[in-house]
Motif scaffolding. Structure first.
Motif, PDB file in Angstrom:
ATOM      1  N   LEU A  53       0.697  12.794   9.388  1.00  0.00           N
ATOM      2  CA  LEU A  53       0.484  13.861   8.424  1.00  0.00           C
ATOM      3  C   LEU A  53      -0.108  15.073   9.131  1.00  0.00           C
ATOM      4  O   LEU A  53      -0.935  14.942  10.030  1.00  0.00           O
ATOM      5  CB  LEU A  53      -0.452  13.403   7.310  1.00  0.00           C
ATOM      6  CG  LEU A  53       0.079  12.289   6.419  1.00  0.00           C
ATOM      7  CD1 LEU A  53      -0.984  11.908   5.388  1.00  0.00           C
ATOM      8  CD2 LEU A  53       1.360  12.701   5.722  1.00  0.00           C
ATOM      9  N   HIS A  54       0.323  16.229   8.728  1.00  0.00           N
ATOM     10  CA  HIS A  54      -0.189  17.481   9.288  1.00  0.00           C
ATOM     11  C   HIS A  54      -1.688  17.562   9.039  1.00  0.00           C
ATOM     12  O   HIS A  54      -2.186  17.115   8.001  1.00  0.00           O
ATOM     13  CB  HIS A  54       0.532  18.654   8.619  1.00  0.00           C
ATOM     14  CG  HIS A  54       0.274  19.961   9.264  1.00  0.00           C
ATOM     15  ND1 HIS A  54      -0.862  20.689   9.023  1.00  0.00           N
ATOM     16  CD2 HIS A  54       1.003  20.676  10.158  1.00  0.00           C
ATOM     17  CE1 HIS A  54      -0.821  21.809   9.724  1.00  0.00           C
ATOM     18  NE2 HIS A  54       0.296  21.822  10.413  1.00  0.00           N
ATOM     19  N   ASP A  55      -2.417  18.144   9.985  1.00  0.00           N
ATOM     20  CA  ASP A  55      -3.876  18.166   9.853  1.00  0.00           C
ATOM     21  C   ASP A  55      -4.384  19.075   8.740  1.00  0.00           C
ATOM     22  O   ASP A  55      -5.562  19.051   8.402  1.00  0.00           O
ATOM     23  CB  ASP A  55      -4.553  18.502  11.183  1.00  0.00           C
ATOM     24  CG  ASP A  55      -4.183  19.867  11.714  1.00  0.00           C
ATOM     25  OD1 ASP A  55      -3.307  20.527  11.137  1.00  0.00           O
ATOM     26  OD2 ASP A  55      -4.766  20.275  12.728  1.00  0.00           O
ATOM     27  N   SER A  74       4.083  15.915  11.310  1.00  0.00           N
ATOM     28  CA  SER A  74       4.336  16.301  12.688  1.00  0.00           C
ATOM     29  C   SER A  74       4.719  15.058  13.474  1.00  0.00           C
ATOM     30  O   SER A  74       4.479  13.933  13.036  1.00  0.00           O
ATOM     31  CB  SER A  74       3.104  16.968  13.301  1.00  0.00           C
ATOM     32  OG  SER A  74       2.003  16.100  13.257  1.00  0.00           O
ATOM     33  N   ILE A  75       5.319  15.266  14.606  1.00  0.00           N
ATOM     34  CA  ILE A  75       5.678  14.166  15.492  1.00  0.00           C
ATOM     35  C   ILE A  75       4.640  14.125  16.597  1.00  0.00           C
ATOM     36  O   ILE A  75       4.365  15.139  17.241  1.00  0.00           O
ATOM     37  CB  ILE A  75       7.090  14.360  16.067  1.00  0.00           C
ATOM     38  CG1 ILE A  75       8.116  14.345  14.938  1.00  0.00           C
ATOM     39  CG2 ILE A  75       7.397  13.279  17.102  1.00  0.00           C
ATOM     40  CD1 ILE A  75       9.520  14.711  15.346  1.00  0.00           C
ATOM     41  N   VAL A  76       4.045  12.948  16.783  1.00  0.00           N
ATOM     42  CA  VAL A  76       3.011  12.768  17.793  1.00  0.00           C
ATOM     43  C   VAL A  76       3.513  11.740  18.801  1.00  0.00           C
ATOM     44  O   VAL A  76       4.093  10.718  18.431  1.00  0.00           O
ATOM     45  CB  VAL A  76       1.689  12.300  17.158  1.00  0.00           C
ATOM     46  CG1 VAL A  76       0.613  12.126  18.223  1.00  0.00           C
ATOM     47  CG2 VAL A  76       1.233  13.293  16.098  1.00  0.00           C
ATOM     48  N   THR A 106      -8.817  11.847  17.526  1.00  0.00           N
ATOM     49  CA  THR A 106      -9.672  11.882  16.336  1.00  0.00           C
ATOM     50  C   THR A 106      -9.061  12.732  15.227  1.00  0.00           C
ATOM     51  O   THR A 106      -9.314  12.493  14.058  1.00  0.00           O
ATOM     52  CB  THR A 106     -11.083  12.402  16.674  1.00  0.00           C
ATOM     53  OG1 THR A 106     -10.964  13.708  17.261  1.00  0.00           O
ATOM     54  CG2 THR A 106     -11.804  11.477  17.635  1.00  0.00           C
ATOM     55  N   GLU A 107      -8.221  13.702  15.580  1.00  0.00           N
ATOM     56  CA  GLU A 107      -7.535  14.500  14.567  1.00  0.00           C
ATOM     57  C   GLU A 107      -6.539  13.652  13.789  1.00  0.00           C
ATOM     58  O   GLU A 107      -6.274  13.904  12.623  1.00  0.00           O
ATOM     59  CB  GLU A 107      -6.788  15.671  15.209  1.00  0.00           C
ATOM     60  CG  GLU A 107      -7.684  16.733  15.792  1.00  0.00           C
ATOM     61  CD  GLU A 107      -6.883  17.849  16.423  1.00  0.00           C
ATOM     62  OE1 GLU A 107      -6.077  18.488  15.712  1.00  0.00           O
ATOM     63  OE2 GLU A 107      -7.059  18.075  17.627  1.00  0.00           O
ATOM     64  N   LEU A 108      -5.979  12.648  14.447  1.00  0.00           N
ATOM     65  CA  LEU A 108      -4.982  11.803  13.797  1.00  0.00           C
ATOM     66  C   LEU A 108      -5.617  10.716  12.944  1.00  0.00           C
ATOM     67  O   LEU A 108      -5.040  10.270  11.969  1.00  0.00           O
ATOM     68  CB  LEU A 108      -4.091  11.152  14.853  1.00  0.00           C
ATOM     69  CG  LEU A 108      -3.263  12.110  15.670  1.00  0.00           C
ATOM     70  CD1 LEU A 108      -2.613  11.384  16.836  1.00  0.00           C
ATOM     71  CD2 LEU A 108      -2.220  12.778  14.810  1.00  0.00           C
ATOM     72  N   ASP A 109      -6.807  10.277  13.316  1.00  0.00           N
ATOM     73  CA  ASP A 109      -7.468   9.197  12.584  1.00  0.00           C
ATOM     74  C   ASP A 109      -7.788   9.562  11.143  1.00  0.00           C
ATOM     75  O   ASP A 109      -8.027   8.690  10.323  1.00  0.00           O
ATOM     76  CB  ASP A 109      -8.762   8.789  13.288  1.00  0.00           C
ATOM     77  CG  ASP A 109      -8.495   7.883  14.473  1.00  0.00           C
ATOM     78  OD1 ASP A 109      -7.394   7.312  14.551  1.00  0.00           O
ATOM     79  OD2 ASP A 109      -9.386   7.755  15.322  1.00  0.00           O
TER      80      ASP A 109
END
Length: 129
Positions: A53-55, A74-76, A106-109
């Motif tokens: 999910l987008h931040d 987004s693609i990570v 941590t942005e993805l968590d």
């Protein structure tokens, strides 16, 4: 379960005949992007590719309900490459992408389950707009 849902989505996308759809303008189809990301995930210096999910996504509590304001996705990619290296390997013009940035796990968590990131690997995000 998440695995069953992922398998169903894969079957749905795989069965979607995107070759028959003539692309006009805009981003590639989801099926085409899926195929491209699956090829990238097979590279030896990439440990995984995920959609996150987008931040800017927000979950707000309103009484008894939580309201999700989905800002996008987004693609990570978990890799030991630098953003400039990945940019050389991925066709960003075809994806209508603005390029690659390094992001903190941590942005993805916040909204997404993070797979294990090996030592000396990082997270790169393919960005749009």
């Amino acid at each position: 379960s998440d695995l069953a849902m992922a398998e169903e989505l894969h079957l749905y996308i795989s069965a979607w005949s995107h070759e028959a759809v003539e692309k006009e303008e805009g981003r590639s189809t989801l099926a085409e992007i899926w195929d491209s990301m699956r090829e990238i995930e097979l590279m030896s210096n990439i440990v995984w590719v995920r959609v996150a999910l987008h931040d800017d996504t927000q979950i707000e509590e309103g009484g008894e309900k939580e309201v999700l304001t989905l800002a996008g996705d987004s693609i990570v990619i978990g890799t030991n490459m630098q953003p400039s290296e990945l940019e050389k390997m991925v066709n960003f013009k075809w994806l209508c992408s603005d390029g690659v940035i390094e992001i903190s796990p941590t942005e993805l968590d916040i909204y997404s389950c993070m797979p294990f990131i090996p030592e000396n690997f990082n997270c790169l995000e393919i960005v749009w707009d």
